[in-house]
Design a protein around this motif. Structure first.
Motif, PDB file in Angstrom:
ATOM      1  N   ARG A 156     -16.368   1.670  -9.078  1.00 30.38           N
ATOM      2  CA  ARG A 156     -16.395   2.780 -10.056  1.00 30.38           C
ATOM      3  C   ARG A 156     -15.335   2.604 -11.128  1.00 30.38           C
ATOM      4  N   VAL A 157     -14.142   2.142 -10.691  1.00 31.75           N
ATOM      5  CA  VAL A 157     -13.053   1.904 -11.653  1.00 31.75           C
ATOM      6  C   VAL A 157     -13.471   0.783 -12.616  1.00 31.75           C
ATOM      7  N   ARG A 158     -14.032  -0.304 -12.064  1.00 32.16           N
ATOM      8  CA  ARG A 158     -14.436  -1.440 -12.906  1.00 32.16           C
ATOM      9  C   ARG A 158     -15.488  -1.024 -13.913  1.00 32.16           C
ATOM     10  N   LEU A 159     -16.479  -0.267 -13.433  1.00 34.35           N
ATOM     11  CA  LEU A 159     -17.582   0.168 -14.293  1.00 34.35           C
ATOM     12  C   LEU A 159     -17.053   0.992 -15.468  1.00 34.35           C
ATOM     13  N   ARG A 160     -16.179   1.943 -15.139  1.00 36.79           N
ATOM     14  CA  ARG A 160     -15.700   2.847 -16.186  1.00 36.79           C
ATOM     15  C   ARG A 160     -14.681   2.197 -17.105  1.00 36.79           C
ATOM     16  N   ALA A 161     -13.948   1.180 -16.594  1.00 39.70           N
ATOM     17  CA  ALA A 161     -12.942   0.503 -17.425  1.00 39.70           C
ATOM     18  C   ALA A 161     -13.554  -0.708 -18.139  1.00 39.70           C
ATOM     19  N   GLY A 162     -14.821  -1.042 -17.832  1.00 37.99           N
ATOM     20  CA  GLY A 162     -15.461  -2.205 -18.444  1.00 37.99           C
ATOM     21  C   GLY A 162     -14.796  -3.503 -18.011  1.00 37.99           C
ATOM     22  N   LEU A 163     -14.493  -3.572 -16.711  1.00 40.69           N
ATOM     23  CA  LEU A 163     -13.739  -4.699 -16.159  1.00 40.69           C
ATOM     24  C   LEU A 163     -14.642  -5.471 -15.192  1.00 40.69           C
ATOM     25  N   ALA A 164     -14.558  -6.808 -15.197  1.00 39.09           N
ATOM     26  CA  ALA A 164     -15.397  -7.591 -14.282  1.00 39.09           C
ATOM     27  C   ALA A 164     -14.554  -8.332 -13.248  1.00 39.09           C
ATOM     28  N   THR A 165     -13.267  -8.032 -13.211  1.00 36.30           N
ATOM     29  CA  THR A 165     -12.323  -8.779 -12.364  1.00 36.30           C
ATOM     30  C   THR A 165     -12.191  -8.160 -10.967  1.00 36.30           C
ATOM     31  N   PHE A 166     -11.984  -9.009  -9.961  1.00 33.66           N
ATOM     32  CA  PHE A 166     -11.745  -8.503  -8.608  1.00 33.66           C
ATOM     33  C   PHE A 166     -10.265  -8.152  -8.434  1.00 33.66           C
ATOM     34  N   ALA A 167     -10.004  -7.412  -7.347  1.00 27.69           N
ATOM     35  CA  ALA A 167      -8.636  -6.899  -7.162  1.00 27.69           C
ATOM     36  C   ALA A 167      -8.028  -7.357  -5.848  1.00 27.69           C
ATOM     37  N   ARG A 168      -6.713  -7.532  -5.882  1.00 23.80           N
ATOM     38  CA  ARG A 168      -5.936  -7.758  -4.657  1.00 23.80           C
ATOM     39  C   ARG A 168      -5.273  -6.420  -4.337  1.00 23.80           C
ATOM     40  N   VAL A 169      -5.557  -5.895  -3.140  1.00 22.59           N
ATOM     41  CA  VAL A 169      -5.055  -4.572  -2.758  1.00 22.59           C
ATOM     42  C   VAL A 169      -4.218  -4.708  -1.486  1.00 22.59           C
ATOM     43  N   THR A 170      -2.998  -4.227  -1.549  1.00 22.49           N
ATOM     44  CA  THR A 170      -2.117  -4.263  -0.374  1.00 22.49           C
ATOM     45  C   THR A 170      -1.726  -2.832  -0.056  1.00 22.49           C
ATOM     46  N   SER A 171      -1.953  -2.408   1.199  1.00 20.21           N
ATOM     47  CA  SER A 171      -1.720  -1.018   1.549  1.00 20.21           C
ATOM     48  C   SER A 171      -0.932  -0.917   2.850  1.00 20.21           C
ATOM     49  N   ARG A 172      -0.002   0.002   2.867  1.00 20.88           N
ATOM     50  CA  ARG A 172       0.853   0.159   4.047  1.00 20.88           C
ATOM     51  C   ARG A 172       0.992   1.634   4.401  1.00 20.88           C
ATOM     52  N   ASN A 173       0.723   1.972   5.655  1.00 23.68           N
ATOM     53  CA  ASN A 173       0.908   3.349   6.141  1.00 23.68           C
ATOM     54  C   ASN A 173       2.207   3.417   6.928  1.00 23.68           C
TER      55      ASN A 173
END
Ligand code: PMV
Length: 320
Positions: free
Chosen positions: A74-91
């Protein structure tokens, strides 16, 4: 750009349990929660042209990134972006054990990903975006008491803060049962199974708007007893509808029931304490600043309780 966001988990006082639309992840009803300072997620997002797919690292382990594709696409579609993301998450608390890690996780992801993509979203837009990851995440965009709107459309199903004189007076005592082991049934599947098979689901849908009205009136009036009573009753009704599904959905362990009895006993001694439970065996107890330590001491010795934390109201999601 690389962006890190932090969000707090939230615990619902009037629960969300069932969807009107699973594709858009629209809740069947509204809900109401308290954002908690003691449970936080920090998530870093970087869109990187060198990547051939999204990569997700959760608490130090690379896991299937498909679970975050709904929000990232959804973010890519609305930002007109075709790039993949590296996501790092810590709880800083156990993941996927009924402690609302999906709420803080997807709220932090929505904020970090939209900023990293250069997509300007207001709080309502961020909340609706987070909802696509997990219904409860829409509430973790905000601090304190938060109301989620059922909303008839994608853009209308967002959360918003609810001011209350109770905000600085309440605490949530979190009693962890069984070491916070991952739950067996994800809330997403469990609520859909309840909707499809529980004879009590219809009654649940009728109850929630009534409970929301009581809870909102209690928040406005600063009436903790009324808020606590409706919160405990609403949690029991949610679990009753899930237990009546066929086959049944059980989240409770013996310690969960022992904790419920302990809290009733505390109330009989004049302590302000009310319980709520989510998609896991843990019990979260709404109480006051002055009584939180007494409640903590009482529940710590219940057989099967492995840890107890006291949380105050948490802040809105923010960029680190
Ligand atoms: O946001 P989800 O899909 O993880 O569902 C949350 C369900 C409950 O935690 C049980 C209730 C709620 O309103 O948070």
């Amino acid at each position: 750009m690389k962006v890190t966001a932090r969000a707090c988990a939230n615990i619902a006082l009037v629960k969300y349990w069932g969807k009107r639309d699973s594709t858009l992840n629209l809740p069947a009803t509204g809900s109401l929660s308290l954002t908690l300072d003691a449970l936080t997620t920090e998530t870093t997002v970087e869109f990187d042209p060198a990547l051939a797919a999204d990569v997700l690292e959760l608490d130090g382990t690379v896991v299937d990134a498909r679970r975050i594709a709904g929000v990232l696409d959804r973010v890519r579609l609305r930002a007109g972006l075709a790039t993949f993301a590296r996501v790092t998450s810590r709880n800083d608390f156990p993941t996927a054990s009924g402690l609302a890690s999906s709420a803080s996780g997807f709220a932090a992801l929505a904020l970090a990903a939209s900023r990293a993509a250069g997509l300007p979203l207001d709080d309502k837009g961020l909340s609706a975006l987070a909802r696509h990851g997990s219904g409860s995440a829409a509430r973790s965009i905000f601090g304190g008491f938060v109301r989620m709107r059922a909303g008839a459309t994608d853009a209308e199903a967002y959360a918003e803060p609810v001011p209350s004189p109770l905000l600085d007076k309440v605490r949530m005592v979190i009693a962890i049962v069984g070491g916070g082991a991952p739950k067996s049934k994800l809330s997403r599947d469990a609520m859909e199974h309840t909707r499809l098979t529980s004879p009590y689901y219809r009654a649940w849908l009728e109850l929630v708007p009534e409970d929301l009205a009581i809870a909102e009136a209690a928040l406005a009036a600063g009436d903790l007893a009324s808020l606590g009573e409706v919160a405990e009753a609403n949690a029991l009704a949610m679990h009753a509808s899930a237990m009546a599904a066929r086959p049944a959905i059980h989240y409770w362990q013996p310690a969960t029931l022992a904790l419920l009895a302990e809290i009733r006993g505390l109330r009989e001694c004049g302590v302000s304490a009310w319980a709520t439970m989510d998609a896991g065996p843990h019990v979260k107890i709404l109480t006051t600043v002055d009584e939180a330590e007494r409640v903590q001491a009482a529940v710590r010795v219940v057989d099967g309780v492995t840890a107890v934390t006291i949380a105050a109201a948490g802040a809105a999601a923010s960029i680190v």
